[in-house]
Design a protein around this motif. Structure first.
Motif, PDB file in Angstrom:
ATOM      1  N   SER A 175      -6.941   1.534  -8.662  1.00 27.39           N
ATOM      2  CA  SER A 175      -7.165   2.970  -8.503  1.00 27.39           C
ATOM      3  C   SER A 175      -7.257   3.689  -9.842  1.00 27.39           C
ATOM      4  O   SER A 175      -7.427   4.910  -9.869  1.00 27.39           O
ATOM      5  CB  SER A 175      -6.045   3.585  -7.657  1.00 27.39           C
ATOM      6  N   GLY A 176      -7.097   2.948 -10.938  1.00 26.79           N
ATOM      7  CA  GLY A 176      -7.246   3.579 -12.244  1.00 26.79           C
ATOM      8  C   GLY A 176      -6.172   3.258 -13.250  1.00 26.79           C
ATOM      9  O   GLY A 176      -6.343   3.511 -14.445  1.00 26.79           O
ATOM     10  N   GLU A 177      -5.033   2.714 -12.792  1.00 30.50           N
ATOM     11  CA  GLU A 177      -3.971   2.349 -13.721  1.00 30.50           C
ATOM     12  C   GLU A 177      -4.388   1.102 -14.508  1.00 30.50           C
ATOM     13  O   GLU A 177      -5.120   0.251 -14.000  1.00 30.50           O
ATOM     14  CB  GLU A 177      -2.674   2.060 -12.952  1.00 30.50           C
ATOM     15  N   THR A 208       0.818  -1.216   0.000  1.00 31.89           N
ATOM     16  CA  THR A 208       0.000   0.000   0.000  1.00 31.89           C
ATOM     17  C   THR A 208       0.851   1.263   0.000  1.00 31.89           C
ATOM     18  O   THR A 208       0.311   2.368  -0.147  1.00 31.89           O
ATOM     19  CB  THR A 208      -0.912   0.021   1.233  1.00 31.89           C
ATOM     20  N   SER A 243      -0.574   9.624  -3.362  1.00 30.14           N
ATOM     21  CA  SER A 243      -1.685  10.549  -3.103  1.00 30.14           C
ATOM     22  C   SER A 243      -1.263  11.702  -2.198  1.00 30.14           C
ATOM     23  O   SER A 243      -1.684  12.848  -2.403  1.00 30.14           O
ATOM     24  CB  SER A 243      -2.865   9.796  -2.485  1.00 30.14           C
ATOM     25  N   LEU A 292      -2.883  -2.794  -6.788  1.00 32.54           N
ATOM     26  CA  LEU A 292      -3.610  -1.730  -6.100  1.00 32.54           C
ATOM     27  C   LEU A 292      -3.671  -0.474  -6.959  1.00 32.54           C
ATOM     28  O   LEU A 292      -4.708   0.203  -7.027  1.00 32.54           O
ATOM     29  CB  LEU A 292      -2.955  -1.417  -4.759  1.00 32.54           C
ATOM     30  N   LEU A 293      -2.555  -0.150  -7.609  1.00 37.19           N
ATOM     31  CA  LEU A 293      -2.553   1.011  -8.502  1.00 37.19           C
ATOM     32  C   LEU A 293      -3.526   0.794  -9.663  1.00 37.19           C
ATOM     33  O   LEU A 293      -4.182   1.728 -10.123  1.00 37.19           O
ATOM     34  CB  LEU A 293      -1.143   1.260  -9.031  1.00 37.19           C
ATOM     35  N   LEU A 313       0.853   3.571  -3.366  1.00 33.41           N
ATOM     36  CA  LEU A 313      -0.446   4.185  -3.649  1.00 33.41           C
ATOM     37  C   LEU A 313      -0.737   5.332  -2.683  1.00 33.41           C
ATOM     38  O   LEU A 313      -1.103   6.439  -3.100  1.00 33.41           O
ATOM     39  CB  LEU A 313      -1.542   3.131  -3.571  1.00 33.41           C
TER      40      LEU A 313
END
Length: 308
Positions: A275-277, A35, A42, A271-272, A38
């Motif tokens: 989030s949109g990747e 984590t 941010s 995880l990335l 990510l």
């Protein structure tokens, strides 16, 4: 003879229990570390490195202090030389790794910095080849190379931009972070100092250094979600992550357990992606190569230990 036969299963059971505990600790560290990129990305979008790092080291220091207070391990007196060695290992492993990693995150694409910073398990595998005289060094060397190629594919396969978008400082910082973490992973199991006593002084030094850095940059205390995320980076990936990893290495050593860290860039990339990747077929192929290299190194280490 009978007594010796009874001792062997008991010894194997204890070794097996130690291996399972080490893998559980290692898995916990990897889950937390995954984590890091990510959450760090941010926070760095709206805060300078110095502030994010101050919150990290503050959160980590609180965790290490709490563990120290709850620990029931007997304090064993050590010489001044041994204490300095332990302090150096903790400082390089914690402060060196994290500060250089976040300088890299701020200087280049985070997903690319993640690749370079997480080449440290490959460095540990190379040290195993060089120092421990494995039965099949060529196999381990090939597995390490395949692992590096796999990590590169995992990270690069999820982005459309060209490579090397950051500056030279970022790449050097990420590589330096990998060297620091490889050094820590090799050395932490070779000292008798408990993990909490090894890491608490280094985290306090980190708090002091980051406070001075913040004072130079101009400190604005984050509030709300940003404050919570910053403290999480310290308590989670840095605090408990390092503590779990140190316990795993003290139980099992820097061989089989260290290769579990190959999974960190894979999990963080997933995880990335959530989030949109975008995760491409290339990245999936890279993940398969990384896991295959982990299995090869782990099997080789198991065979070596079984023949000792």
């Amino acid at each position: 003879m009978v007594e010796q036969q009874h001792r062997v299963p008991c010894r194997l059971f204890r070794q097996g229990s130690g291996s399972i505990s080490a893998l559980v600790f290692a898995a916990g560290a990897v889950a937390l570390w995954s984590t890091n990129a990510l959450v760090g990305k941010s926070l760095l979008a709206s805060h300078p490195v110095s502030q994010v790092q101050f919150l990290q080291f503050a959160g980590a220091a609180l965790v290490f202090a709490a563990i120290r207070l709850m620990s029931r391990e007997r304090v064993v007196p050590v010489t001044a030389g041994a204490a300095l060695i332990s302090l150096a290992i903790g400082f390089i492993g914690l402060v060196g790794t994290m500060v250089l990693q976040y300088i890299a995150f701020a200087s280049m694409p985070v997903i690319e910095a993640n690749l370079v910073a997480y080449t440290w398990p490959l460095m540990v595998a190379a040290a195993v080849i060089a120092l421990e005289n494995p039965r099949r060094p060529a196999l381990l060397g090939l597995a390490a190379v395949v692992g590096f190629i796999g990590v590169a594919l995992v990270i690069s396969g999820g982005r459309n931009q060209s490579w090397f978008e950051g500056d030279l400082v970022g790449y050097l910082a990420a590589f330096g972070s990998a060297l620091c973490m490889a050094f820590y992973s090799i050395m932490v199991g070779r000292v008798a100092t408990p993990a909490d006593r090894l890491l608490l002084p280094s985290s306090l030094i980190g708090v002091a250094l980051m406070f001075l850095w913040c004072a130079r940059d101009g400190f604005t205390w984050p509030v709300g979600a940003d404050l919570a995320l910053g403290l999480y980076l310290g308590a989670g990936p840095m605090g408990l992550g390092y503590y779990f990893w140190s316990r795993a290495l003290k139980l099992e050593g820097s061989g089989r357990v260290a290769v579990v860290a190959y999974l960190t860039p894979i999990a963080s990339t997933l995880l990335l992606t959530l989030s949109g990747e975008r995760l491409t077929v290339t990245a999936i192929v890279g993940a398969i190569l990384v896991i295959g290299s982990c299995v090869a190194v782990g099997v080789e280490r198991s065979e070596v230990e079984n023949h000792v």
